[in-house]
Scaffold this motif. Structure first.
Motif, PDB file in Angstrom:
ATOM      1  N   LEU A   1       0.850  -1.407   0.106  1.00  0.00           N
ATOM      2  CA  LEU A   1      -0.027   0.055   0.079  1.00  0.00           C
ATOM      3  C   LEU A   1       0.646   1.325  -0.002  1.00  0.00           C
ATOM      4  O   LEU A   1       1.991   1.194   0.528  1.00  0.00           O
ATOM      5  CB  LEU A   1      -0.883  -0.029   1.147  1.00  0.00           C
ATOM      6  N   THR A   2       0.252   2.262  -0.766  1.00  0.00           N
ATOM      7  CA  THR A   2       0.851   3.668  -0.618  1.00  0.00           C
ATOM      8  C   THR A   2       0.624   4.072   0.603  1.00  0.00           C
ATOM      9  O   THR A   2      -0.057   3.902   1.451  1.00  0.00           O
ATOM     10  CB  THR A   2       0.413   4.382  -1.815  1.00  0.00           C
ATOM     11  N   GLU A   3       1.386   5.302   1.149  1.00  0.00           N
ATOM     12  CA  GLU A   3       1.041   6.031   2.354  1.00  0.00           C
ATOM     13  C   GLU A   3      -0.498   6.489   2.213  1.00  0.00           C
ATOM     14  O   GLU A   3      -0.953   6.140   3.566  1.00  0.00           O
ATOM     15  CB  GLU A   3       1.953   7.328   2.707  1.00  0.00           C
ATOM     16  N   ARG A   4      -1.027   7.022   1.507  1.00  0.00           N
ATOM     17  CA  ARG A   4      -2.561   7.457   1.309  1.00  0.00           C
ATOM     18  C   ARG A   4      -3.277   6.238   1.579  1.00  0.00           C
ATOM     19  O   ARG A   4      -4.331   6.561   2.337  1.00  0.00           O
ATOM     20  CB  ARG A   4      -2.871   7.933  -0.173  1.00  0.00           C
ATOM     21  N   GLU A   5      -3.214   5.091   0.754  1.00  0.00           N
ATOM     22  CA  GLU A   5      -3.767   4.038   1.147  1.00  0.00           C
ATOM     23  C   GLU A   5      -3.963   3.385   2.351  1.00  0.00           C
ATOM     24  O   GLU A   5      -4.869   2.999   3.105  1.00  0.00           O
ATOM     25  CB  GLU A   5      -3.477   2.787   0.044  1.00  0.00           C
ATOM     26  N   LYS A   6      -2.663   3.406   3.145  1.00  0.00           N
ATOM     27  CA  LYS A   6      -2.555   3.228   4.193  1.00  0.00           C
ATOM     28  C   LYS A   6      -3.350   3.909   5.416  1.00  0.00           C
ATOM     29  O   LYS A   6      -3.757   3.472   6.364  1.00  0.00           O
ATOM     30  CB  LYS A   6      -1.153   3.086   4.872  1.00  0.00           C
TER      31      LYS A   6
ATOM     32  N   SER B   1     -11.228   0.088  -3.080  1.00  0.00           N
ATOM     33  CA  SER B   1     -11.322  -0.994  -3.959  1.00  0.00           C
ATOM     34  C   SER B   1      -9.843  -1.435  -4.501  1.00  0.00           C
ATOM     35  O   SER B   1      -9.703  -2.519  -4.398  1.00  0.00           O
ATOM     36  CB  SER B   1     -12.126  -0.609  -5.118  1.00  0.00           C
ATOM     37  N   VAL B   2      -9.020  -0.215  -4.493  1.00  0.00           N
ATOM     38  CA  VAL B   2      -7.448  -0.572  -4.487  1.00  0.00           C
ATOM     39  C   VAL B   2      -6.953  -1.539  -3.402  1.00  0.00           C
ATOM     40  O   VAL B   2      -6.140  -2.538  -3.672  1.00  0.00           O
ATOM     41  CB  VAL B   2      -6.768   0.783  -4.840  1.00  0.00           C
ATOM     42  N   ILE B   3      -7.206  -1.064  -2.315  1.00  0.00           N
ATOM     43  CA  ILE B   3      -6.845  -1.707  -1.078  1.00  0.00           C
ATOM     44  C   ILE B   3      -7.189  -3.221  -0.788  1.00  0.00           C
ATOM     45  O   ILE B   3      -6.379  -4.278  -1.054  1.00  0.00           O
ATOM     46  CB  ILE B   3      -7.200  -1.054   0.086  1.00  0.00           C
ATOM     47  N   LEU B   4      -8.332  -3.419  -1.084  1.00  0.00           N
ATOM     48  CA  LEU B   4      -8.828  -4.860  -1.292  1.00  0.00           C
ATOM     49  C   LEU B   4      -8.097  -5.612  -2.250  1.00  0.00           C
ATOM     50  O   LEU B   4      -7.771  -6.894  -1.903  1.00  0.00           O
ATOM     51  CB  LEU B   4     -10.393  -5.048  -1.442  1.00  0.00           C
TER      52      LEU B   4
ATOM     53  N   ILE C   1      -8.146  -5.410   7.327  1.00  0.00           N
ATOM     54  CA  ILE C   1      -7.521  -4.990   8.487  1.00  0.00           C
ATOM     55  C   ILE C   1      -6.928  -6.006   8.930  1.00  0.00           C
ATOM     56  O   ILE C   1      -5.711  -6.174   9.483  1.00  0.00           O
ATOM     57  CB  ILE C   1      -8.561  -4.404   9.431  1.00  0.00           C
ATOM     58  N   THR C   2      -7.803  -7.230   9.031  1.00  0.00           N
ATOM     59  CA  THR C   2      -6.879  -8.554   9.631  1.00  0.00           C
ATOM     60  C   THR C   2      -5.687  -8.986   8.873  1.00  0.00           C
ATOM     61  O   THR C   2      -4.493  -9.142   9.454  1.00  0.00           O
ATOM     62  CB  THR C   2      -7.984  -9.738   9.391  1.00  0.00           C
TER      63      THR C   2
ATOM     64  N   GLU D   1      -1.931  -9.222  10.556  1.00  0.00           N
ATOM     65  CA  GLU D   1      -1.123 -10.329  10.475  1.00  0.00           C
ATOM     66  C   GLU D   1       0.201  -9.980  10.013  1.00  0.00           C
ATOM     67  O   GLU D   1       1.044 -10.818  10.315  1.00  0.00           O
ATOM     68  CB  GLU D   1      -2.157 -11.275   9.681  1.00  0.00           C
ATOM     69  N   LYS D   2       0.243  -9.334   9.009  1.00  0.00           N
ATOM     70  CA  LYS D   2       1.606  -8.695   8.590  1.00  0.00           C
ATOM     71  C   LYS D   2       2.488  -8.125   9.398  1.00  0.00           C
ATOM     72  O   LYS D   2       3.746  -7.995   9.069  1.00  0.00           O
ATOM     73  CB  LYS D   2       1.459  -8.372   7.070  1.00  0.00           C
ATOM     74  N   GLY D   3       1.783  -7.562  10.345  1.00  0.00           N
ATOM     75  CA  GLY D   3       2.577  -6.559  11.104  1.00  0.00           C
ATOM     76  C   GLY D   3       2.865  -5.389  10.561  1.00  0.00           C
ATOM     77  O   GLY D   3       3.772  -4.566  10.922  1.00  0.00           O
ATOM     78  N   TRP D   4       1.815  -4.839   9.620  1.00  0.00           N
ATOM     79  CA  TRP D   4       2.302  -3.511   8.933  1.00  0.00           C
ATOM     80  C   TRP D   4       1.675  -2.557   9.655  1.00  0.00           C
ATOM     81  O   TRP D   4       1.843  -1.219   9.288  1.00  0.00           O
ATOM     82  CB  TRP D   4       1.629  -3.813   7.560  1.00  0.00           C
ATOM     83  N   PHE D   5       0.779  -2.631  10.788  1.00  0.00           N
ATOM     84  CA  PHE D   5       0.334  -1.245  11.532  1.00  0.00           C
ATOM     85  C   PHE D   5       1.536  -1.169  12.335  1.00  0.00           C
ATOM     86  O   PHE D   5       2.098  -1.832  13.352  1.00  0.00           O
ATOM     87  CB  PHE D   5      -0.813  -1.744  12.313  1.00  0.00           C
ATOM     88  N   LYS D   6       2.094   0.107  12.298  1.00  0.00           N
ATOM     89  CA  LYS D   6       3.133   0.526  13.064  1.00  0.00           C
ATOM     90  C   LYS D   6       2.503   1.540  13.966  1.00  0.00           C
ATOM     91  O   LYS D   6       1.849   2.326  13.970  1.00  0.00           O
ATOM     92  CB  LYS D   6       4.087   1.415  12.233  1.00  0.00           C
TER      93      LYS D   6
END
Length: 199
Positions: free
Chosen positions: A138-143, A174-177, A189-190, A194-199
């Motif tokens: 994901l890009t910063e905006r998508e995140k 829709s791009v995120i999904l 979100i899950t 799981e990937k540990g990307w939420f900082k």
């Protein structure tokens, strides 16, 4: 003698690890902790050579504690069940000396400690593979959009907070999904967690 502090919130495992390492002729466990907060106190108090830490613990996670121990002279080995690339990335940034998985054979732990003391860095091979294939797409905006969704915001609220139209938010979603290969917001979100990307 290699002096060790162990931080692990599962008491049974904590006791087992301490007993196991105390059996080694060249090792002694000088302190055990049930969370990262207590681990840091023990490191200050006993000045061990190595601190072995789990990641998910109450009061302070192993990664938070590892970040605080960076440059302290105490070597850090993460011992966890979580083979998540996001956790691994954070551990690398914190300068940990080892990242091992709990399903490794127990005799490997003592050898790993000796290797780390000899100046080597040890990382579970499946994590190294994953780290190079598991970049956050994901890009910063998508995140940013996904974080707002995780906070319980609806499309309209996200639009007003990010100063974009609701149509643009829907496009982002829709791009995120699509990028995360999931079919709805909850799954997105899950997967991200799981990937540990939420900082």
């Amino acid at each position: 003698m290699i002096r060790i502090v162990i931080a692990e919130d599962q008491r049974m495992l904590l006791g087992a690890l301490a007993s196991l390492l105390n059996l080694e002729e060249d090792m002694t466990v000088v302190g055990v902790a049930g969370n990262g907060e207590d681990a840091l106190k023990l490191v200050q108090e006993h000045k061990p050579d190595v601190c072995i830490m789990d990641i998910e613990m109450p009061a302070k996670s192993g990664l938070d504690a590892a970040e605080e121990l960076k440059g302290s002279g105490c070597k850090v080995i993460i011992l966890t069940t979580f083979a998540r690339s996001g956790y691994f990335e954070r551990a690398m940034k914190a300068g940990v000396n080892g990242y091992l998985l709990k399903d490794s054979p127990s005799e490997e732990l003592a050898d790993s400690i000796r290797s780390v003391m000899a100046g080597r860095r040890l990382y579970a091979s499946e994590l190294v593979d994953e780290a190079y294939s598991g970049e956050n797409p994901l890009t910063e905006r998508e995140k940013e959009v996904l974080l707002l969704i995780a906070d319980g915001k609806n499309t309209k609220e996200i639009a007003s907070q990010m100063y974009i139209t609701t149509g643009t938010v829907r496009n982002y979603i829709s791009v995120i999904l699509d990028k995360l290969d999931v079919s709805n917001r909850i799954e997105a979100i899950t997967r991200f967690k799981e990937k540990g990307w939420f900082k």
